[in-house]
Design a protein around this motif. Structure first.
Motif, mmCIF file in Angstrom:
data_model
loop_
_atom_site.group_PDB
_atom_site.id
_atom_site.type_symbol
_atom_site.label_atom_id
_atom_site.label_comp_id
_atom_site.label_asym_id
_atom_site.label_seq_id
_atom_site.Cartn_x
_atom_site.Cartn_y
_atom_site.Cartn_z
ATOM 1 N N CYS A 1 0.838 -1.200 0.000
ATOM 2 C CA CYS A 1 0.000 0.000 0.000
ATOM 3 C C CYS A 1 0.873 1.250 0.000
ATOM 4 C CB CYS A 1 -0.935 -0.012 1.210
ATOM 5 S SG CYS A 1 -2.456 0.918 0.940
ATOM 6 N N SER B 1 -1.578 2.321 -2.877
ATOM 7 C CA SER B 1 -2.583 3.169 -2.234
ATOM 8 C C SER B 1 -3.547 3.755 -3.252
ATOM 9 C CB SER B 1 -1.902 4.281 -1.438
ATOM 10 O OG SER B 1 -1.076 5.078 -2.264
ATOM 11 N N ASP C 1 -7.612 3.351 -3.624
ATOM 12 C CA ASP C 1 -8.488 4.491 -3.862
ATOM 13 C C ASP C 1 -9.513 4.181 -4.949
ATOM 14 O OD1 ASP C 1 -8.856 7.602 -3.523
ATOM 15 O OD2 ASP C 1 -8.810 7.225 -5.676
ATOM 16 N N PHE D 1 3.837 4.563 7.419
ATOM 17 C CA PHE D 1 3.462 5.675 6.544
ATOM 18 C C PHE D 1 4.228 6.911 6.995
ATOM 19 C CE2 PHE D 1 0.385 9.061 5.223
ATOM 20 C CZ PHE D 1 0.464 8.824 3.856
ATOM 21 N N SER E 1 0.862 9.634 -2.486
ATOM 22 C CA SER E 1 -0.307 8.846 -2.116
ATOM 23 C C SER E 1 -1.553 9.701 -2.306
ATOM 24 C CB SER E 1 -0.221 8.402 -0.650
ATOM 25 O OG SER E 1 0.942 7.649 -0.410
ATOM 26 N N LYS F 1 1.009 1.548 7.185
ATOM 27 C CA LYS F 1 0.363 1.944 5.933
ATOM 28 C C LYS F 1 -0.994 1.267 5.742
ATOM 29 C CE LYS F 1 4.514 2.949 3.167
ATOM 30 N NZ LYS F 1 5.321 2.474 2.013
ATOM 31 N N PHE G 1 -4.475 3.530 5.589
ATOM 32 C CA PHE G 1 -5.331 3.645 4.412
ATOM 33 C C PHE G 1 -6.653 2.896 4.582
ATOM 34 C CE2 PHE G 1 -1.291 4.849 2.331
ATOM 35 C CZ PHE G 1 -1.718 6.034 1.735
#
Length: 391
Positions: free
Chosen positions: A183, A188, A192, A210, A218, A233, A237
């Motif tokens: 990710c 990432s 999305d 992260f 990102s 991470k 997310f």
């Protein structure tokens, strides 16, 4: 959004109080059922009015679209002549259990104040002649409406799909479980995009933290408070996207010989990691299990005062495993690889993810696919996509 949620919008609650058989379909369309109407042969039947909903969260806003959809024959007057409601024949499958035959387009001055005004006006115009031929025929039956099953993975209705009338196509994407391995930048962005589809479950694997440099490649904008402490991470997310998709599950660790078995049972996997040994472990297990996947990759280098390189998307499935053809690099990036220096290339990460998700959607039939390539490379300085290994 079920019938129990109609009360959150006064106009929809008023339709129910008036006795209309009204409910929200799982696709997000507003449905008013059992509208009596007259056919060309002067027979009285029942049809269904359907409208896309414009929402602010779980409450309706003023409709900007005056068009409604209709399931049934063309409504007529008492003499069997078609009513003048605008629109015309337009057969559309909005879902397996929601097919419409026509559109109506009648717009009063100033439009419709709300959905009660919109739906009741059409319903009364259509049902008026039916009441003449069949006294007592009315769309306001006060009959119990069985609450439809709501199996949507979204926190709120996908009104974008209803407005575009592509809800039936969105059903093509209702896979049970999608896995995203990695990710980081590209992974990432994959999340999305996939989080905006009706996939039942999205599993996200990443054991890294992260950090501040990750925030610049990102999606979204991390606050300073969110960056403090370096959250995992996957957890970061997953929490972000659960605001939209209810079933994003974080796995805050890297896959190893034991945990790689957790991939079994996935319908599709996106592999967005660049460590060679880890990638070898993942794709080998996926191919052994016959699970289709897409591997994302890019190679960026500085040449003089500009960057050049490629963005790659490689599709693999049991019929055509791509790792055996050397398309997927299993070598660890070296210290001279500029991509490892965290050069800010969010646009390439986003492009890599978009190309991968588009390929997945073509694989499922959401988009038309006339090529069936299994390896695609976007060459930055030539602005060209080169397709290879055609199916």
């Amino acid at each position: 959004m079920s019938t129990t949620q109609l009360s959150r919008s006064p106009d929809l609650e008023r339709l129910r109080e008036d006795g209309y058989e009204v409910f929200i379909h799982r696709t997000g369309y507003l449905v008013v059922d059992h509208i009596p109407y007259v056919t060309a042969t002067r027979e009285v039947l029942r049809g269904r009015l359907v409208s896309a909903l414009e929402l602010d969260g779980d409450r309706t806003t003023k409709p900007t679209d005056h068009v409604v959809l209709w399931s049934g024959d063309a409504p007529c007057d008492v003499d069997g002549q078609p009513l003048r409601l605008g629109g015309g024949a337009s057969v559309q499958s909005l879902a397996e259990d929601l097919v419409v035959d026509r559109t109506f387009s009648s717009k009063p001055a100033g439009g419709y104040a709300d959905y009660h005004a919109k739906m009741s006006r059409y319903a009364l115009a259509i049902s008026g002649p039916a009441a003449v031929l069949e006294p007592g025929a009315t769309p306001m039956t006060f009959d119990f409406v069985e609450e439809p099953e709501d199996d949507s993975p979204f926190e709120y209705v996908d009104s974008s799909a209803t407005r575009a009338r592509i809800t039936a196509l969105m059903d093509e994407l209702r896979q049970a479980r999608i896995v995203i391995v990695g990710c980081g930048g590209s992974g990432s962005y994959v999340l999305d995009l996939v989080a905006k589809t009706p996939v039942r479950q999205i599993d996200v694997y990443d054991g890294d933290r992260f950090r501040q440099h990750n925030a610049f490649r990102s999606p979204g904008a991390a606050s300073k408070n969110e960056l403090r402490g370096g959250p995992n991470k996957a957890e970061y997310f997953a929490a972000k996207y659960r605001a939209m998709h209810t079933n994003v599950i974080a796995h805050p660790y890297a896959l190893d010989l034991e945990t790689v078995e957790e991939l079994l049972g996935a319908d599709f996997v996106f592999v967005a990691i660049d460590r060679g040994a880890a990638k070898q472990l993942v794709i080998s297990r996926l191919e052994e299990a016959g699970i289709p996947y897409i591997d994302l990759g890019m190679g960026v280098a500085q040449d003089g005062d500009a960057l050049g390189g490629i963005v790659r998307v490689t599709m693999s499935h049991p019929r055509q495993p791509m790792a055996d053809r050397g398309r997927i690099s299993l070598a660890d990036p070296g210290p001279d690889n500029d991509y490892r220096l965290n050069i800010q290339i969010a646009d390439l990460n986003a492009l890599n993810a978009a190309l991968a998700v588009i390929r997945w959607k073509r694989h499922l039939g959401f988009y038309r696919d006339l090529v069936d390539e299994h390896n695609a490379i976007y060459v930055i300085d030539q602005n060209e996509i080169v397709n290879g290994d055609l199916g």
